[in-house]
Scaffold this active site. Structure first.
Site, short mmCIF file in Angstrom:
data_model
loop_
_atom_site.label_atom_id
_atom_site.label_comp_id
_atom_site.label_asym_id
_atom_site.label_seq_id
_atom_site.Cartn_x
_atom_site.Cartn_y
_atom_site.Cartn_z
N ASP A 158 0.73 -1.28 0.00
CA ASP A 158 0.19 0.08 -0.14
C ASP A 158 0.92 1.24 0.11
O ASP A 158 1.03 1.99 0.93
CB ASP A 158 -0.80 -0.07 1.32
CG ASP A 158 -1.59 1.10 1.22
OD1 ASP A 158 -2.35 1.72 2.24
OD2 ASP A 158 -1.94 2.03 0.32
N THR A 160 2.93 4.67 -1.80
CA THR A 160 2.86 6.05 -2.73
C THR A 160 3.03 5.43 -4.16
O THR A 160 3.64 4.38 -4.57
CB THR A 160 4.04 6.95 -2.30
OG1 THR A 160 5.15 6.46 -2.00
CG2 THR A 160 3.48 7.86 -0.89
N1 SAM Z 1 -3.59 4.57 -0.94
C1 SAM Z 1 -2.49 5.46 -0.88
C2 SAM Z 1 -2.25 5.49 -2.67
O1 SAM Z 1 -2.82 4.68 -3.25
O2 SAM Z 1 -1.60 6.27 -3.13
C3 SAM Z 1 -1.10 4.92 -0.41
C4 SAM Z 1 -1.39 5.42 1.06
S1 SAM Z 1 -0.03 5.34 2.00
C5 SAM Z 1 -0.21 6.45 2.98
C6 SAM Z 1 1.43 5.27 1.35
C7 SAM Z 1 2.50 5.05 2.62
O3 SAM Z 1 3.90 4.37 1.75
C8 SAM Z 1 3.12 6.44 2.79
O4 SAM Z 1 2.65 6.50 4.16
C9 SAM Z 1 4.73 6.27 2.61
O5 SAM Z 1 5.29 6.96 3.74
C10 SAM Z 1 4.86 4.80 2.53
N2 SAM Z 1 6.20 4.16 1.81
C11 SAM Z 1 6.68 5.19 0.76
N3 SAM Z 1 7.80 4.29 0.45
C12 SAM Z 1 8.01 3.38 1.31
C13 SAM Z 1 9.03 2.34 1.83
N4 SAM Z 1 10.21 2.17 0.82
N5 SAM Z 1 8.85 1.41 2.75
C14 SAM Z 1 7.88 1.64 3.57
N6 SAM Z 1 6.97 2.48 3.32
C15 SAM Z 1 7.05 3.42 2.29
#
Ligand code: SAM
Length: 284
Positions: A158, A160
């Site tokens: 899930d 970004t």
């Molecule tokens: N539903 C959303 C979308 O479809 O765009 C995604 C929501 S969620 C908030 C995305 C999360 O992924 C963010 O909080 C971000 O910090 C996290 N994220 C990005 N890269 C990451 C990584 N390498 N490892 C773990 N989390 C990560």
């Protein structure tokens, strides 16, 4: 003076979306991204990362119910699950609705996303972060999966979009590491954005998935705040049969799970795998 958010054009060079910001609740540049949380008359509270809308109070269930219940009810016996990303807690909350799920590990790179989601987005995450089945890890999902010795029945990515820090979660190397920590019959689902406006977010990640998984299938949902029509999820597993479930069996699993849903139904589940030709062509 009314403020307007401006969706970064990093996603769509050809158009921009502006949302009215009735009130800005939180704004910070964390070590990983620009975080803005604001109130909008239509969507309620809206979370934007690097100028890109991630989730909103009013339509989060479209995305989170289809991200979670499709693979859980397809698998039929998910006990241990891993969420990579998902710091808003929406997918976690849906997953924990399944009483048979014994443990969920959530690996989020940005602690502040979890902190303010707990404080300001309870309409999305409820009290999921307090659930004793949760193991919360603040780490880069790529490194954590590489070092992981545990085995999971389900992995949900899930993240970004592939144009931001999340791009590392759309690589063949990462998918291979995920395949290595899935148990027998395990499933993986990743969000592949909106093909009409971001075709690059579908073809290449799917090909990368196909390098480590014998079977992949795409299903779609139209999320109002994700402009551009259907968004696509990709589900991957070890056999084509393992990606589908017969209607009657699905009905029985849904009834047994006794889920309260506002988007997901067994019929929506099965129908979501019917893809229009313009998307099917991108998948090849
Ligand atoms: N539903 C959303 C979308 O479809 O765009 C995604 C929501 S969620 C908030 C995305 C999360 O992924 C963010 O909080 C971000 O910090 C996290 N994220 C990005 N890269 C990451 C990584 N390498 N490892 C773990 N989390 C990560």
């Amino acid at each position: 003076m009314t403020a307007w958010s401006e969706e970064s054009d990093s996603l769509h060079g050809a158009w921009r979306v502006q949302l009215r910001m009735s009130r800005v609740l939180y704004q910070q540049k964390s070590g990983h991204q620009d975080i803005v949380l604001f109130e909008n008359p239509l969507y309620g509270r809206v979370l934007a990362l690097d100028g890109i809308v991630q989730t909103t109070e009013r339509d989060e269930f479209f995305y989170h119910e289809m991200l979670v219940h499709v693979p859980v009810l397809t698998h039929g016996a998910v006990r241990r699950a891993l969420i990579v990303g998902g710091g808003d807690g929406g997918a976690l909350e849906e997953l924990l609705k399944h009483a048979a799920v014994e443990q969920v590990t959530l690996v989020e790179i940005d602690a502040s996303v979890v902190e303010f989601s707990k404080r300001h987005l309870s309409a999305i995450c409820g009290d999921a972060f307090e659930d004793k089945r949760l193991e919360l890890v603040i780490a880069d999902g790529v490194q954590w999966v590489k070092d992981c010795a545990a085995r999971f029945d389900l992995i949900l990515i899930d993240s970004t979009d592939p144009v931001t820090s999340g791009e590392v979660l759309y690589t063949a190397e990462f998918y291979a590491a995920c395949a290595g920590i899935l148990g027998e019959g395990g499933l993986l689902v990743t969000q592949n954005a909106v093909p009409f406006t971001e075709p690059e977010s579908l073809g290449a990640p799917l090909a990368a998935l196909g390098e480590s998984f014998a079977a992949t299938a795409c299903y779609r949902v139209a999320v109002p705040s994700f402009y551009g029509g259907d968004m696509v999820f990709a589900m991957a597993g070890q056999t084509p049969e393992g990606l589908r479930v017969a209607d009657l069996e699905l009905e029985a699993r849904f009834a047994a799970a006794a889920l309260a849903t506002r988007y997901y139904t067994p019929a929506m589940h099965q129908g979501a795998f019917a893809l229009p030709p313009y998307i099917a062509e991108m998948i090849g």
